[in-house]
Every structure is written in C-alpha cells, then in structure tokens.
Design a protein around this motif. Structure first.
Motif, PDB file in Angstrom:
ATOM      1  N   ALA A   1       6.251  -5.930   7.924  1.00 29.66           N
ATOM      2  CA  ALA A   1       7.068  -4.717   7.785  1.00 29.66           C
ATOM      3  C   ALA A   1       8.051  -4.860   6.630  1.00 29.66           C
ATOM      4  O   ALA A   1       8.276  -3.910   5.872  1.00 29.66           O
ATOM      5  N   TYR A   2       8.618  -6.047   6.475  1.00 26.89           N
ATOM      6  CA  TYR A   2       9.537  -6.285   5.360  1.00 26.89           C
ATOM      7  C   TYR A   2       8.798  -6.183   4.022  1.00 26.89           C
ATOM      8  O   TYR A   2       9.313  -5.605   3.062  1.00 26.89           O
ATOM      9  N   CYS A   3       7.578  -6.718   3.961  1.00 26.57           N
ATOM     10  CA  CYS A   3       6.777  -6.621   2.737  1.00 26.57           C
ATOM     11  C   CYS A   3       6.449  -5.168   2.409  1.00 26.57           C
ATOM     12  O   CYS A   3       6.469  -4.764   1.239  1.00 26.57           O
ATOM     13  N   VAL A   4       6.158  -4.370   3.435  1.00 28.48           N
ATOM     14  CA  VAL A   4       5.935  -2.935   3.229  1.00 28.48           C
ATOM     15  C   VAL A   4       7.201  -2.303   2.651  1.00 28.48           C
ATOM     16  O   VAL A   4       7.142  -1.517   1.692  1.00 28.48           O
ATOM     17  N   ASN A   5       8.345  -2.659   3.194  1.00 24.69           N
ATOM     18  CA  ASN A   5       9.629  -2.162   2.718  1.00 24.69           C
ATOM     19  C   ASN A   5       9.802  -2.469   1.235  1.00 24.69           C
ATOM     20  O   ASN A   5      10.140  -1.593   0.439  1.00 24.69           O
ATOM     21  N   VAL A   6       9.573  -3.708   0.848  1.00 25.83           N
ATOM     22  CA  VAL A   6       9.750  -4.121  -0.543  1.00 25.83           C
ATOM     23  C   VAL A   6       8.756  -3.391  -1.447  1.00 25.83           C
ATOM     24  O   VAL A   6       9.114  -2.932  -2.538  1.00 25.83           O
ATOM     25  N   PHE A   7       7.514  -3.252  -0.999  1.00 23.57           N
ATOM     26  CA  PHE A   7       6.501  -2.530  -1.781  1.00 23.57           C
ATOM     27  C   PHE A   7       6.918  -1.081  -2.004  1.00 23.57           C
ATOM     28  O   PHE A   7       6.831  -0.557  -3.116  1.00 23.57           O
ATOM     29  N   VAL A   8       7.368  -0.413  -0.934  1.00 24.70           N
ATOM     30  CA  VAL A   8       7.800   0.986  -1.059  1.00 24.70           C
ATOM     31  C   VAL A   8       9.020   1.087  -1.965  1.00 24.70           C
ATOM     32  O   VAL A   8       9.089   1.971  -2.831  1.00 24.70           O
ATOM     33  N   LEU A   9       9.965   0.191  -1.800  1.00 24.53           N
ATOM     34  CA  LEU A   9      11.162   0.186  -2.639  1.00 24.53           C
ATOM     35  C   LEU A   9      10.790   0.020  -4.109  1.00 24.53           C
ATOM     36  O   LEU A   9      11.249   0.774  -4.973  1.00 24.53           O
ATOM     37  N   PHE A  10       9.951  -0.963  -4.405  1.00 22.06           N
ATOM     38  CA  PHE A  10       9.519  -1.203  -5.778  1.00 22.06           C
ATOM     39  C   PHE A  10       8.741  -0.004  -6.324  1.00 22.06           C
ATOM     40  O   PHE A  10       8.991   0.449  -7.446  1.00 22.06           O
ATOM     41  N   SER A  11       7.816   0.512  -5.530  1.00 27.05           N
ATOM     42  CA  SER A  11       7.001   1.648  -5.965  1.00 27.05           C
ATOM     43  C   SER A  11       7.856   2.872  -6.249  1.00 27.05           C
ATOM     44  O   SER A  11       7.644   3.581  -7.237  1.00 27.05           O
ATOM     45  N   ALA A  12       8.813   3.117  -5.374  1.00 38.54           N
ATOM     46  CA  ALA A  12       9.663   4.302  -5.524  1.00 38.54           C
ATOM     47  C   ALA A  12      10.528   4.227  -6.778  1.00 38.54           C
ATOM     48  O   ALA A  12      10.747   5.242  -7.441  1.00 38.54           O
ATOM     49  N   THR A  13      10.994   3.034  -7.117  1.00 45.51           N
ATOM     50  CA  THR A  13      11.855   2.920  -8.297  1.00 45.51           C
ATOM     51  C   THR A  13      11.047   2.744  -9.584  1.00 45.51           C
ATOM     52  O   THR A  13      11.285   3.424 -10.573  1.00 45.51           O
ATOM     53  N   ALA A  14      10.081   1.826  -9.578  1.00 39.56           N
ATOM     54  CA  ALA A  14       9.366   1.479 -10.806  1.00 39.56           C
ATOM     55  C   ALA A  14       8.292   2.490 -11.183  1.00 39.56           C
ATOM     56  O   ALA A  14       8.105   2.794 -12.360  1.00 39.56           O
ATOM     57  N   TRP A  15       7.564   3.007 -10.210  1.00 37.75           N
ATOM     58  CA  TRP A  15       6.426   3.869 -10.525  1.00 37.75           C
ATOM     59  C   TRP A  15       6.725   5.353 -10.338  1.00 37.75           C
ATOM     60  O   TRP A  15       6.199   6.182 -11.056  1.00 37.75           O
ATOM     61  N   LEU A  16       7.537   5.671  -9.341  1.00 37.08           N
ATOM     62  CA  LEU A  16       7.786   7.082  -9.053  1.00 37.08           C
ATOM     63  C   LEU A  16       9.097   7.587  -9.642  1.00 37.08           C
ATOM     64  O   LEU A  16       9.346   8.787  -9.643  1.00 37.08           O
ATOM     65  N   GLY A  17       9.946   6.669 -10.104  1.00 29.93           N
ATOM     66  CA  GLY A  17      11.180   7.054 -10.773  1.00 29.93           C
ATOM     67  C   GLY A  17      12.286   7.553  -9.866  1.00 29.93           C
ATOM     68  O   GLY A  17      13.231   8.200 -10.332  1.00 29.93           O
ATOM     69  N   PHE A  18      12.221   7.266  -8.562  1.00 32.91           N
ATOM     70  CA  PHE A  18      13.299   7.672  -7.664  1.00 32.91           C
ATOM     71  C   PHE A  18      14.545   6.839  -7.934  1.00 32.91           C
ATOM     72  O   PHE A  18      14.464   5.689  -8.379  1.00 32.91           O
ATOM     73  N   GLY A  19      15.700   7.396  -7.623  1.00 33.32           N
ATOM     74  CA  GLY A  19      16.946   6.658  -7.736  1.00 33.32           C
ATOM     75  C   GLY A  19      17.023   5.564  -6.686  1.00 33.32           C
ATOM     76  O   GLY A  19      16.265   5.555  -5.705  1.00 33.32           O
ATOM     77  N   ASP A  20      17.952   4.636  -6.892  1.00 39.51           N
ATOM     78  CA  ASP A  20      18.077   3.475  -6.013  1.00 39.51           C
ATOM     79  C   ASP A  20      18.316   3.851  -4.555  1.00 39.51           C
ATOM     80  O   ASP A  20      17.733   3.251  -3.654  1.00 39.51           O
ATOM     81  N   TYR A  21      19.189   4.819  -4.307  1.00 42.68           N
ATOM     82  CA  TYR A  21      19.531   5.152  -2.930  1.00 42.68           C
ATOM     83  C   TYR A  21      18.369   5.834  -2.199  1.00 42.68           C
ATOM     84  O   TYR A  21      18.087   5.526  -1.038  1.00 42.68           O
ATOM     85  N   ILE A  22      17.691   6.737  -2.872  1.00 40.83           N
ATOM     86  CA  ILE A  22      16.530   7.391  -2.269  1.00 40.83           C
ATOM     87  C   ILE A  22      15.447   6.349  -2.002  1.00 40.83           C
ATOM     88  O   ILE A  22      14.809   6.347  -0.936  1.00 40.83           O
ATOM     89  N   ALA A  23      15.247   5.450  -2.947  1.00 38.08           N
ATOM     90  CA  ALA A  23      14.247   4.394  -2.777  1.00 38.08           C
ATOM     91  C   ALA A  23      14.593   3.502  -1.584  1.00 38.08           C
ATOM     92  O   ALA A  23      13.709   3.109  -0.822  1.00 38.08           O
ATOM     93  N   GLN A  24      15.876   3.191  -1.403  1.00 32.44           N
ATOM     94  CA  GLN A  24      16.295   2.379  -0.252  1.00 32.44           C
ATOM     95  C   GLN A  24      16.014   3.104   1.055  1.00 32.44           C
ATOM     96  O   GLN A  24      15.532   2.500   2.019  1.00 32.44           O
ATOM     97  N   ILE A  25      16.295   4.386   1.082  1.00 33.03           N
ATOM     98  CA  ILE A  25      16.028   5.176   2.294  1.00 33.03           C
ATOM     99  C   ILE A  25      14.533   5.174   2.608  1.00 33.03           C
ATOM    100  O   ILE A  25      14.122   4.984   3.764  1.00 33.03           O
ATOM    101  N   LEU A  26      13.711   5.361   1.597  1.00 30.79           N
ATOM    102  CA  LEU A  26      12.261   5.333   1.798  1.00 30.79           C
ATOM    103  C   LEU A  26      11.792   3.950   2.255  1.00 30.79           C
ATOM    104  O   LEU A  26      10.931   3.839   3.135  1.00 30.79           O
ATOM    105  N   GLY A  27      12.385   2.902   1.672  1.00 34.91           N
ATOM    106  CA  GLY A  27      12.031   1.541   2.068  1.00 34.91           C
ATOM    107  C   GLY A  27      12.395   1.249   3.514  1.00 34.91           C
ATOM    108  O   GLY A  27      11.596   0.689   4.272  1.00 34.91           O
ATOM    109  N   VAL A  28      13.593   1.626   3.904  1.00 36.43           N
ATOM    110  CA  VAL A  28      14.037   1.403   5.287  1.00 36.43           C
ATOM    111  C   VAL A  28      13.165   2.209   6.251  1.00 36.43           C
ATOM    112  O   VAL A  28      12.766   1.709   7.304  1.00 36.43           O
TER     113      VAL A  28
END
Length: 130
Positions: free
Chosen positions: A83-110
């Motif tokens: 689950a933690y690895c999924v969190n990190v993958f989503v966080l990375f994907s949201a920021t690096a590939w999808l261009g979401f801001g840090d806070y939105i990416a954290q919410i998606l990761g959590v």
C-alpha cells in the motif's frame, strides 16, 4: 453495544487511520523532543508504532478477526508495504507525469494508500472464513 460497532468496516478503517496518525506523530515528537533522536530514526520509530497499533486495531476493531496473530501478522506488514508503494507511485505519477501540485498529489497518494490498504487487508489478510 459501543456506538462505533454500528459503523461499517470502511468507516472504522478511516477512524483507525486517525488513531495511527496520532500515535505515530506522538512517538516522533517524543523521540525528537525528549530523546534527541535524529528525525529519520524518530520517523522510523513513529511509523513502526503506528503500524503496530494499526495491526491490532485492524484485527480486532475493523475486521473483527479471530485468526491467530502469528498467521496474519506477516501478511499484514507485506500488504501495508505494498500500500505504501502504491502511495509513492501515485504521488510520483501525479507530480512528475500529470503535473498536479504537491498538495493535490499528497491527497491522491494518501487516498490510494487507504484504498489499497483496506482492500488488500479485507481480501488477503483478514478475509472472512479464515
């Protein structure tokens, strides 16, 4: 009957997440403020304490499992690592590939961590009939 016993497992899971967060942060603050532990070590202790509390509460409060601790503990910790690895993958994907801001990416990761942890625990760790 306790008032929280009427809540479904998914709502109990969210409540337990709040308890885990409180326990983990409390241990981190204690380790840094009172023991003068380096932040990385304090974080590891806090995370471990939260994970331990999470296991106990998942077993007894969320899924109300009677499965012996020894037979599910390993699966639980592996599932939470996944689950933690999924969190990190989503966080990375949201920021690096999808261009979401840090806070939105954290919410998606959590959110992904919560969903993955709940589903995996209910399907593979504390499944009914075991």
């Amino acid at each position: 009957m306790a008032p929280w016993s009427k809540l479904g497992p998914s709502l109990r899971y969210v409540l337990v997440g709040g308890v885990n967060t409180f326990v983990g942060l409390s241990v981190i603050v204690f380790c840094i403020g009172w023991v003068a532990m380096p932040p990385i070590a304090a974080n590891a202790f806090g995370y471990a304490a939260g994970l331990f509390v999470s296991f106990l509460l998942n077993r007894c409060f969320i899924f109300r499992s009677n499965v012996p601790i020894a037979s599910v503990a390993g699966r639980f910790f592996i599932i939470m690592l996944i689950a933690y690895c999924v969190n990190v993958f989503v966080l990375f994907s949201a920021t690096a590939w999808l261009g979401f801001g840090d806070y939105i990416a954290q919410i998606l990761g959590v959110a992904s961590y919560l969903i993955a942890g709940f589903l995996d625990n209910s399907l593979f760790v504390f499944k009914e009939g075991e």
